[in-house]
Design an enzyme around this catalytic site. Structure first.
Site, short mmCIF file in Angstrom:
data_model
loop_
_atom_site.label_atom_id
_atom_site.label_comp_id
_atom_site.label_asym_id
_atom_site.label_seq_id
_atom_site.Cartn_x
_atom_site.Cartn_y
_atom_site.Cartn_z
CB SER A 173 4.84 -2.28 12.17
OG SER A 173 4.52 -0.92 12.40
CE LYS A 193 -0.15 2.97 4.90
NZ LYS A 193 -0.11 3.01 6.35
CD GLU A 236 -2.82 5.33 6.85
OE1 GLU A 236 -2.79 5.38 5.62
OE2 GLU A 236 -1.91 4.84 7.54
CG HIS A 266 -5.97 1.84 5.11
ND1 HIS A 266 -5.51 2.78 5.98
CD2 HIS A 266 -4.99 0.91 5.00
CE1 HIS A 266 -4.29 2.46 6.36
NE2 HIS A 266 -3.95 1.32 5.78
CG ASN A 312 -1.75 1.19 1.42
OD1 ASN A 312 -1.81 2.04 0.52
ND2 ASN A 312 -2.40 1.31 2.57
P1 PGA Z 1 2.63 0.04 7.75
O1 PGA Z 1 1.21 0.26 7.07
O2 PGA Z 1 3.23 -1.20 7.12
O3 PGA Z 1 3.40 1.27 7.44
O4 PGA Z 1 2.40 -0.15 9.21
C1 PGA Z 1 0.34 -0.81 6.84
C2 PGA Z 1 -0.95 -0.35 6.21
O5 PGA Z 1 -1.48 0.70 6.60
O6 PGA Z 1 -1.48 -1.01 5.31
#
Ligand code: PGA
Length: 225
Positions: free
Chosen positions: A186, A8, A83, A81, A6
């Site tokens: 993460s 983002k 966010e 998601h 992803n």
């Molecule tokens: P991250 O994001 O690997 O930076 O924790 C995961 C995600 O939001 O899909």
């Protein structure tokens, strides 16, 4: 295993093209997915969109709809998601509309769920209750559904959920969800193999650690075929 990146709000059109070109050289049996920003879409079977409005086109400033997505022959989408739920205030009602719309268009839907820290601290039963509320209105029997469990407190923090937490949560989700179950939050080079080894983990959704293509390729190669 499904290994998804992803982006983002990272990467440009040019850097996404370079990323996809490098990825093309990788030989793997895993299912790879890449979700670039809307300005960096390409016609490529591994590419999906991070968002889509539930309409073909229309007066929805700042959004993209089916017409724009279809121009790239894309039929994969991320919905729900955290966010978008938290920063962009997407309601379960809107999320459900998106799900229905893109399901009717036969899209592969990677549907994200995940609890905040205060819920996790109350224990697994509360976590599952919270996750079930994020599935209200969602057809969990849809055959092109992928569910991504992404605890909000683990996203972008560098601190993944523990193996035990992932295992317990995925086991509980497996009791009522038949689709592939991804873990996200993460995931990195150091923990991807161990996470993918957990029973009822069918893959990962990766943000930060996937944005450098060399690192993403290393991660793909860490996962047993
Ligand atoms: P991250 O994001 O690997 O930076 O924790 C995961 C995600 O939001 O899909």
């Amino acid at each position: 295993m499904i290994i998804a990146s992803n982006f983002k709000m990272n990467h440009t059109r040019k850097s996404t093209q370079q990323f996809l070109n490098q990825l093309k050289e990788v030989k793997t049996n895993h299912t790879i997915r890449v979700f670039p920003p809307a300005t960096a879409l390409f016609e490529n079977e591994i590419v999906g969109v991070q968002n889509g409005y539930p309409a073909i086109n229309g007066s929805f400033t700042g959004e993209i709809g089916l017409e724009q997505i279809k121009e790239f022959n894309i039929d994969k989408i991320l919905i729900g998601h955290s966010e978008r739920r938290n920063l962009l205030k997407e309601s379960q009602e809107l999320i459900t509309k998106k799900f229905e719309f893109y399901k009717n268009e036969n899209f592969e839907i990677t549907y994200c769920i995940g609890e905040p820290l205060e819920i996790r601290q109350k224990g697994i039963d509360e976590v599952i209750k919270f996750l079930k509320a994020q599935l209200v209105g969602i057809d969990i029997n849809y055959d092109k559904l992928i569910v991504a469990y992404e605890p909000v407190w683990a996203i972008g923090t560098g601190i993944s959920a523990t193996i035990q937490e992932i295992e317990e949560t995925h086991n509980k989700l497996r009791e009522f969800i038949k689709s592939s179950l991804l873990y996200g939050g993460s995931v990195k080079l150091e923990n991807i193999a161990e996470i993918c080894d957990i029973e009822n983990v069918d893959g990962v959704l990766i943000g930060t650690a996937s944005w450098q293509v060399e690192n993403f390729i290393k991660m793909i190669n860490q996962v047993k075929g």
